[in-house]
Design a protein around this motif. Structure first.
Motif, PDB file in Angstrom:
ATOM      1  N   ILE A  18      29.367  18.823  13.167  1.00  0.00           N
ATOM      2  CA  ILE A  18      28.761  17.897  14.131  1.00  0.00           C
ATOM      3  C   ILE A  18      28.936  16.446  13.661  1.00  0.00           C
ATOM      4  CG2 ILE A  18      26.442  18.007  13.131  1.00  0.00           C
ATOM      5  CD1 ILE A  18      27.264  17.984  16.905  1.00  0.00           C
ATOM      6  N   GLU A  19      29.025  16.248  12.341  1.00  0.00           N
ATOM      7  CA  GLU A  19      29.261  14.880  11.846  1.00  0.00           C
ATOM      8  C   GLU A  19      30.581  14.344  12.350  1.00  0.00           C
ATOM      9  OE1 GLU A  19      28.322  17.220   9.702  1.00  0.00           O
ATOM     10  OE2 GLU A  19      26.818  16.450   8.300  1.00  0.00           O
ATOM     11  N   GLN A  20      31.575  15.207  12.336  1.00  0.00           N
ATOM     12  CA  GLN A  20      32.897  14.737  12.767  1.00  0.00           C
ATOM     13  C   GLN A  20      32.904  14.401  14.241  1.00  0.00           C
ATOM     14  OE1 GLN A  20      34.553  18.200  10.573  1.00  0.00           O
ATOM     15  NE2 GLN A  20      36.313  16.844  10.356  1.00  0.00           N
ATOM     16  N   ARG A  21      32.194  15.211  15.013  1.00  0.00           N
ATOM     17  CA  ARG A  21      32.092  14.921  16.440  1.00  0.00           C
ATOM     18  C   ARG A  21      31.388  13.597  16.665  1.00  0.00           C
ATOM     19  NH1 ARG A  21      35.500  17.611  18.095  1.00  0.00           N
ATOM     20  NH2 ARG A  21      35.515  15.688  19.267  1.00  0.00           N
ATOM     21  N   ASN A  22      30.512  13.288  15.729  1.00  0.00           N
ATOM     22  CA  ASN A  22      29.770  12.042  15.756  1.00  0.00           C
ATOM     23  C   ASN A  22      30.673  10.848  16.026  1.00  0.00           C
ATOM     24  OD1 ASN A  22      27.874  10.051  15.303  1.00  0.00           O
ATOM     25  ND2 ASN A  22      28.259  10.016  13.107  1.00  0.00           N
ATOM     26  N   ALA A  23      31.838  10.877  15.440  1.00  0.00           N
ATOM     27  CA  ALA A  23      32.764   9.766  15.611  1.00  0.00           C
ATOM     28  C   ALA A  23      33.057   9.528  17.087  1.00  0.00           C
ATOM     29  CB  ALA A  23      34.067  10.054  14.870  1.00  0.00           C
ATOM     30  N   ILE A  24      33.090  10.603  17.849  1.00  0.00           N
ATOM     31  CA  ILE A  24      33.433  10.468  19.253  1.00  0.00           C
ATOM     32  C   ILE A  24      32.271   9.926  20.072  1.00  0.00           C
ATOM     33  CG2 ILE A  24      34.161  11.730  21.299  1.00  0.00           C
ATOM     34  CD1 ILE A  24      35.585  13.667  19.409  1.00  0.00           C
ATOM     35  N   TYR A  25      31.119  10.472  19.870  1.00  0.00           N
ATOM     36  CA  TYR A  25      30.005  10.079  20.723  1.00  0.00           C
ATOM     37  C   TYR A  25      29.010   9.157  20.016  1.00  0.00           C
ATOM     38  CZ  TYR A  25      31.883  13.420  23.906  1.00  0.00           C
ATOM     39  OH  TYR A  25      32.720  14.075  24.746  1.00  0.00           O
ATOM     40  N   SER A  26      29.330   8.769  18.781  1.00  0.00           N
ATOM     41  CA  SER A  26      28.452   7.874  18.022  1.00  0.00           C
ATOM     42  C   SER A  26      27.006   8.337  18.028  1.00  0.00           C
ATOM     43  CB  SER A  26      28.508   6.444  18.574  1.00  0.00           C
ATOM     44  OG  SER A  26      29.658   6.215  19.325  1.00  0.00           O
ATOM     45  N   PHE A  27      26.814   9.607  17.742  1.00  0.00           N
ATOM     46  CA  PHE A  27      25.435  10.074  17.581  1.00  0.00           C
ATOM     47  C   PHE A  27      24.795   9.355  16.409  1.00  0.00           C
ATOM     48  CE2 PHE A  27      26.175  14.575  19.510  1.00  0.00           C
ATOM     49  CZ  PHE A  27      26.046  14.033  20.781  1.00  0.00           C
ATOM     50  N   GLU A  28      23.532   8.986  16.581  1.00  0.00           N
ATOM     51  CA  GLU A  28      22.810   8.362  15.476  1.00  0.00           C
ATOM     52  C   GLU A  28      22.617   9.381  14.339  1.00  0.00           C
ATOM     53  OE1 GLU A  28      21.685   8.380  18.590  1.00  0.00           O
ATOM     54  OE2 GLU A  28      21.202   6.323  19.220  1.00  0.00           O
ATOM     55  N   PRO A  29      22.614   8.914  13.094  1.00  0.00           N
ATOM     56  CA  PRO A  29      22.423   9.837  11.961  1.00  0.00           C
ATOM     57  C   PRO A  29      21.172  10.699  12.130  1.00  0.00           C
ATOM     58  CG  PRO A  29      23.028   7.670  11.162  1.00  0.00           C
ATOM     59  CD  PRO A  29      22.877   7.539  12.649  1.00  0.00           C
ATOM     60  N   ALA A  30      20.101  10.102  12.641  1.00  0.00           N
ATOM     61  CA  ALA A  30      18.872  10.865  12.819  1.00  0.00           C
ATOM     62  C   ALA A  30      19.066  11.990  13.834  1.00  0.00           C
ATOM     63  CB  ALA A  30      17.741   9.938  13.281  1.00  0.00           C
ATOM     64  N   LEU A  31      19.863  11.728  14.855  1.00  0.00           N
ATOM     65  CA  LEU A  31      20.130  12.750  15.869  1.00  0.00           C
ATOM     66  C   LEU A  31      20.979  13.866  15.274  1.00  0.00           C
ATOM     67  CD1 LEU A  31      20.172  13.964  18.678  1.00  0.00           C
ATOM     68  CD2 LEU A  31      21.938  12.313  19.338  1.00  0.00           C
ATOM     69  N   ILE A  32      21.935  13.489  14.479  1.00  0.00           N
ATOM     70  CA  ILE A  32      22.780  14.500  13.832  1.00  0.00           C
ATOM     71  C   ILE A  32      21.935  15.401  12.942  1.00  0.00           C
ATOM     72  CG2 ILE A  32      24.650  14.838  12.177  1.00  0.00           C
ATOM     73  CD1 ILE A  32      25.917  12.309  13.310  1.00  0.00           C
ATOM     74  N   ASP A  33      21.003  14.784  12.220  1.00  0.00           N
ATOM     75  CA  ASP A  33      20.085  15.577  11.396  1.00  0.00           C
ATOM     76  C   ASP A  33      19.349  16.594  12.250  1.00  0.00           C
ATOM     77  OD1 ASP A  33      20.757  14.380   9.088  1.00  0.00           O
ATOM     78  OD2 ASP A  33      18.929  13.162   8.881  1.00  0.00           O
ATOM     79  N   GLU A  34      18.814  16.108  13.343  1.00  0.00           N
ATOM     80  CA  GLU A  34      18.032  16.984  14.220  1.00  0.00           C
ATOM     81  C   GLU A  34      18.889  18.111  14.779  1.00  0.00           C
ATOM     82  OE1 GLU A  34      14.721  16.151  16.426  1.00  0.00           O
ATOM     83  OE2 GLU A  34      14.869  13.955  16.295  1.00  0.00           O
ATOM     84  N   ILE A  35      20.093  17.763  15.205  1.00  0.00           N
ATOM     85  CA  ILE A  35      20.980  18.789  15.760  1.00  0.00           C
ATOM     86  C   ILE A  35      21.242  19.864  14.708  1.00  0.00           C
ATOM     87  CG2 ILE A  35      23.321  19.259  16.589  1.00  0.00           C
ATOM     88  CD1 ILE A  35      23.299  16.564  17.993  1.00  0.00           C
TER      89      ILE A  35
END
Lengths: 207, 207
Positions: A3-20
DNA sequence: ATCTGATTGTGACAATTGTCGCCGCTTTCA
DNA sequence: TGAAAGCGGCGACAATTGTCACAATCAGAT
């Protein structure tokens, strides 16, 4: 893919990535495995990490037609609406290849919409992409003849996996185009004569 | 019909209704008038107050096919996505009958999503409804023969205005079904022989 | 090796839809 | 009043798609 890598695409906030990562559960699917079927209630939202899901529409008599593929970073708009409205799915989702998903509990939807701007963007972007996909499906159904629909499907399948080969039987392709096996065989011969493909057993080569 | 009356359905907060009335502008459309065409940039979100909008998909060669109707309380999902992403429309919207709209400036979208839960519900509900509509369109295109597609279209048009008569020429119906005038004439004769309709000039009676 | 089922190929034919040409009727408008 | 345009009807035929029957080939299991 994580999900971190996908983060690059949608710019999820770090806190959101944690939650996911904390609240979501990963799921691995084999090719051909079914994630969702019409009438089923969906209690979590799938986000595709790798591989692809094939989304099909089914009528009451069991006929099917291909709508679109979901690939890395995509999510199912149907799940978004169905979950929030607590309604059953109206489509079928099947893994087109080995596929990795992360399943997010539906309860988070609303909360995250308020809390994380990037989640809101992700949701709206998903709706838009799925609308575009559906429009393409409508174009194909309304304006194209079967030979071109088949050709487009083959190209799309090849592009998905970045390969020259499509591993499907004529019957499978017929089901996805909502036609009969004989018609697919006939049109594949035609495409072969045109030099666009080469047919093999259980496999079609895109030229 | 005013925005207050629709309020009953979507439970807009009084403050939101005030804002819509203050910032939105009303627009009256004649039957057949075009609100939106493919390629056009949309800078406000239309909410239908009365009458109906016909949403059509167009391909590059100018062929068209009917997608769905928007009626009282509905909004255009295309506008929602196109506005927020600043992308051109991919559909055509035509008034099916004299129609009253309220046009909401796109700038409000985001703000109201945060501020008014009822607006958020409205937006999500709209996406869901439009998805359902598109699924119905796909079903029709993928699984139904032309005679049934024609019959369904006629019933839908009659239901729209709660009348027995549909005021369309064969050519207009042909355009909406993306077929030819002769085919429509032929199938109307068939429906008439089946006792489902009675044809008149410029008018079809649903029995 | 042989059997079995799945897959593909093919010809014939039917049903549906698309297209063309032409006709007669109605409405509109000059 | 007369011409032109729009609308609907009709027959013939072509193209596309759907369906049936059956044969040939291949892959895997026993």
């Amino acid at each position: 893919m994580t999900i971190e890598q996908r983060n690059a695409i949608y710019s999820f906030e770090p806190a959101l990535i944690d939650e996911i990562q904390k609240l979501g559960s990963e799921r691995l699917m084999d090719a051909g495995e079914e994630l969702m079927r019409p009438g089923m209630y969906v209690r979590s939202i799938p986000i595709v990490l790798s591989g692809s899901l094939k989304i099909m529409r089914q009528d009451e008599k069991g006929n099917e037609t291909f709508l679109y593929f979901l690939t890395g970073g995509d999510t199912c708009a149907m799940s978004l609406t169905c979950c929030t409205a607590n309604r059953p799915s109206s489509v079928r989702a099947i893994a087109e290849e080995p596929t990795k998903l992360i399943m997010v509990p539906v309860e988070m939807m609303d909360l995250w919409l308020q809390k994380y701007p990037s989640w809101k963007n992700f949701v709206f972007q998903s709706y838009q992409n799925r609308f575009d996909d559906l429009m393409e499906a409508v174009d194909s159904l309304a304006f194209k003849k079967m030979d071109e629909r088949l050709w487009r499907l083959l190209k799309k399948k090849a592009a998905l996996q970045e390969k020259r080969y499509v591993y499907n039987t004529h019957q499978e392709l017929a089901d996805e185009l909502s036609t009969s096996r004989e018609v697919v065989t006939r049109l594949l011969k035609k495409l072969e004569a045109m030099g666009k493909i080469k047919t093999h057993r259980n496999r079609i080569e895109i030229l």
